[in-house]
Write an enzyme that holds these catalytic residues in place. Structure first.
Site, PDB file in Angstrom:
ATOM      1  N   ASP A 200       0.807  -1.218   0.000  1.00  0.00           N
ATOM      2  CA  ASP A 200       0.000   0.000   0.000  1.00  0.00           C
ATOM      3  C   ASP A 200       0.843   1.273   0.000  1.00  0.00           C
ATOM      4  O   ASP A 200       2.020   1.253   0.361  1.00  0.00           O
ATOM      5  CB  ASP A 200      -0.874   0.041   1.273  1.00  0.00           C
ATOM      6  CG  ASP A 200      -2.054  -0.909   1.193  1.00  0.00           C
ATOM      7  OD1 ASP A 200      -2.071  -1.771   0.296  1.00  0.00           O
ATOM      8  OD2 ASP A 200      -2.951  -0.802   2.055  1.00  0.00           O
ATOM      9  N   ASP A 201       0.175   2.342  -0.355  1.00  0.00           N
ATOM     10  CA  ASP A 201       0.660   3.725  -0.186  1.00  0.00           C
ATOM     11  C   ASP A 201       1.715   4.161  -1.192  1.00  0.00           C
ATOM     12  O   ASP A 201       2.146   5.305  -1.180  1.00  0.00           O
ATOM     13  CB  ASP A 201       1.224   3.993   1.229  1.00  0.00           C
ATOM     14  CG  ASP A 201       0.170   3.872   2.317  1.00  0.00           C
ATOM     15  OD1 ASP A 201      -0.998   3.602   1.968  1.00  0.00           O
ATOM     16  OD2 ASP A 201       0.517   4.026   3.494  1.00  0.00           O
ATOM     17  N   HIS A 250      -6.000   3.020  -3.936  1.00  0.00           N
ATOM     18  CA  HIS A 250      -5.936   3.250  -2.489  1.00  0.00           C
ATOM     19  C   HIS A 250      -6.367   4.692  -2.202  1.00  0.00           C
ATOM     20  O   HIS A 250      -5.936   5.261  -1.208  1.00  0.00           O
ATOM     21  CB  HIS A 250      -4.512   2.968  -2.007  1.00  0.00           C
ATOM     22  CG  HIS A 250      -4.360   2.836  -0.522  1.00  0.00           C
ATOM     23  ND1 HIS A 250      -5.249   2.154   0.274  1.00  0.00           N
ATOM     24  CD2 HIS A 250      -3.391   3.294   0.323  1.00  0.00           C
ATOM     25  CE1 HIS A 250      -4.840   2.209   1.536  1.00  0.00           C
ATOM     26  NE2 HIS A 250      -3.719   2.906   1.594  1.00  0.00           N
ATOM     27  N   HIS A 254      -5.476   9.402   0.652  1.00  0.00           N
ATOM     28  CA  HIS A 254      -5.472   8.632   1.888  1.00  0.00           C
ATOM     29  C   HIS A 254      -6.397   9.168   2.991  1.00  0.00           C
ATOM     30  O   HIS A 254      -6.020   9.238   4.167  1.00  0.00           O
ATOM     31  CB  HIS A 254      -4.033   8.530   2.427  1.00  0.00           C
ATOM     32  CG  HIS A 254      -3.763   7.210   3.107  1.00  0.00           C
ATOM     33  ND1 HIS A 254      -3.964   7.011   4.462  1.00  0.00           N
ATOM     34  CD2 HIS A 254      -3.304   6.031   2.633  1.00  0.00           C
ATOM     35  CE1 HIS A 254      -3.622   5.767   4.772  1.00  0.00           C
ATOM     36  NE2 HIS A 254      -3.233   5.145   3.677  1.00  0.00           N
ATOM     37  N   TYR A 291      -6.730   2.755   6.055  1.00  0.00           N
ATOM     38  CA  TYR A 291      -6.990   2.341   7.447  1.00  0.00           C
ATOM     39  C   TYR A 291      -8.038   1.213   7.523  1.00  0.00           C
ATOM     40  O   TYR A 291      -8.529   0.900   8.607  1.00  0.00           O
ATOM     41  CB  TYR A 291      -7.473   3.523   8.319  1.00  0.00           C
ATOM     42  CG  TYR A 291      -6.712   4.807   8.064  1.00  0.00           C
ATOM     43  CD1 TYR A 291      -5.443   4.987   8.608  1.00  0.00           C
ATOM     44  CD2 TYR A 291      -7.265   5.813   7.282  1.00  0.00           C
ATOM     45  CE1 TYR A 291      -4.735   6.161   8.350  1.00  0.00           C
ATOM     46  CE2 TYR A 291      -6.559   6.980   7.021  1.00  0.00           C
ATOM     47  CZ  TYR A 291      -5.292   7.146   7.560  1.00  0.00           C
ATOM     48  OH  TYR A 291      -4.593   8.303   7.290  1.00  0.00           O
ATOM     49  N   HIS A 341       3.668  -2.187   3.150  1.00  0.00           N
ATOM     50  CA  HIS A 341       3.740  -0.847   2.557  1.00  0.00           C
ATOM     51  C   HIS A 341       5.064  -0.719   1.816  1.00  0.00           C
ATOM     52  O   HIS A 341       6.122  -0.868   2.442  1.00  0.00           O
ATOM     53  CB  HIS A 341       3.626   0.228   3.640  1.00  0.00           C
ATOM     54  CG  HIS A 341       2.295   0.202   4.346  1.00  0.00           C
ATOM     55  ND1 HIS A 341       2.017  -0.684   5.368  1.00  0.00           N
ATOM     56  CD2 HIS A 341       1.163   0.921   4.137  1.00  0.00           C
ATOM     57  CE1 HIS A 341       0.761  -0.504   5.768  1.00  0.00           C
ATOM     58  NE2 HIS A 341       0.214   0.461   5.042  1.00  0.00           N
TER      59      HIS A 341
HETATM   60 NI    NI Z   1      -2.543   3.205   3.363  1.00  0.00          NI
END
Ligand code: NI
Length: 386
Positions: A200-201, A250, A254, A291, A341
């Site tokens: 992720d991210d 995603h 965020h 989250y 991540h």
């Molecule tokens: Ni995230």
């Protein structure tokens, strides 16, 4: 009939595997595997299976899978004729309907199928085992093993799509394992213990190194990408997609999605999906709410399935290497989804060890789409394979 000396079981114990290559044509490779398991005193099992792989897609099939359901019944008449000729039977009495045991015999013989020249297929009728309509033939069983060739016209009618493709590759040189990325191979996660690694991210400055590691290990992953990050490192997203990894959304920036208005949810996803579709050349089929913050309203407005996880490695919290390795390697179960991540250097640095250890545990590493057997749900929130 010749009688041969009987072979007693060998004295050793353990397991032995013998491989014979039975086909290598076009993208297809076929092997006969004979597996003998024995103890010192007796032979416990001795079985053979012929397995084909389409190296272009990763799809596999046993020799039995080359034939449609009714093939044994359809081949019954031809086979009885072949046995009649082989045995030199003079009787011209028409053969009767296929008794069940005869069809079982044909099915067992079909499990030995190998491709022959010009689109034909051949299989072996074993000696002594096949009882073929004795009243019509004047023979009770095949005197010796012999090969029956099924001509191309019959193959076209009775083989499965995989079988027809294998037969059609007859006479072609072996292409060798094609460079299909792991993420695009066909994997049967209903049979294999599959696991989806998700990152992720990103993308981040560490992502290219992770892509190198994944490529080196021929492992597939899914990236839940932030639109804002993708706009800064578009080439990294394109590269990940080109190398067979899956790209999911995603959101753009965020947020906690449950705190957004409907219009806010739509905008976060629409902007991100549109950019990712352009960069990856593929539609975005799933999203991951930041989250894991998702509710019915978010799901409804998003109109996409939300993919959560079964294992959170908590790599963002700065764990020790030992702890991160333990979470990532020991916690996953088949059908699971592991959250990492790719914004963390430690995660990327430990990826080779994690991948290797997960494989030692028996896992096949797949994308989220592969985990769902290519059949992603239309909506809902998912923590793992259904
Ligand atoms: Ni995230």
């Amino acid at each position: 009939m010749l009688s041969h000396p009987e072979l007693g079981p060998p004295a050793g114990s353990g397991a032995a595997v013998v491989c014979d290559i039975v086909a290598a044509q076009g993208p297809f490779f076929g092997e006969r595997l004979r597996v003998v398991v024995g103890t010192a005193s007796e032979q416990d099992s001795d079985s053979s299976v012929v397995i084909y792989v389409d190296t272009a897609t990763g799809e596999t099939a046993t020799a039995e899978d080359l034939w449609q359901e009714g093939a044994a019944a359809a081949l019954h008449g031809d086979l009885v004729e072949a046995i009649r000729r082989e045995a030199g039977a003079l009787s011209r009495t028409p053969y009767g309907e296929g008794a069940e045991e005869q069809e079982d015999g044909i099915r067992a013989a079909l499990a030995t199928t190998v491709p022959a020249a010009e689109g034909a297929m051949a299989f072996t009728v074993p000696a002594e085992l096949f009882v073929a309509d004795p009243s019509g033939l004047g023979i009770g069983a095949t005197p010796e093993a012999f090969t029956v060739e099924v001509p191309a016209e019959l193959v076209a009618r009775l083989a499965t799509p995989f079988g027809r493709r294998l037969a059609a590759a007859s006479g072609r040189a072996f292409d060798g394992p094609d460079a299909v990325p792991a993420g695009r191979e066909w994997v049967d996660c209903t049979l294999l213990p599959c696991l989806a690694l998700t990152y992720d991210d990103g993308p981040s400055a560490h992502t290219p190194r992770l892509l190198d590691e994944l490529e080196g290990a021929r492992a597939a992953a899914t990236f839940y990408v932030l639109g804002s990050s993708a706009s800064r490192l578009p080439g990294t997203v394109s590269r990940a997609a080109a190398e067979g990894h899956e790209i999911g959304a995603h959101t753009w920036s965020h947020p906690h999605m449950t705190q957004l208005t409907d219009a806010g949810i739509r905008s976060q996803l629409k902007r991100t999906r549109s950019l990712l579709r352009t960069l990856s050349g593929q539609p975005v089929a799933t999203f991951r709410p930041p989250y894991g913050d998702v509710d019915r309203r978010v799901l409804k407005v998003a109109g996409l399935p939300a993919v959560l996880w079964t294992v959170d490695t908590r790599d963002w919290a700065g764990p020790s290497d030992r702890r991160l390795l333990r979470e990532a390697i020991d916690e996953p179960e088949p059908g699971g989804i592991v959250l990492f991540h790719d914004t963390h250097e430690q995660t990327v640095a430990l990826a080779p060890e994690i991948i290797s250890e997960l494989r030692d545990r028996g896992f096949t590493l797949v994308t989220v789409t592969q985990l769902f057997d290519g059949d992603l749900p239309r909506r809902g929130a998912w923590r793992g394979a259904p």
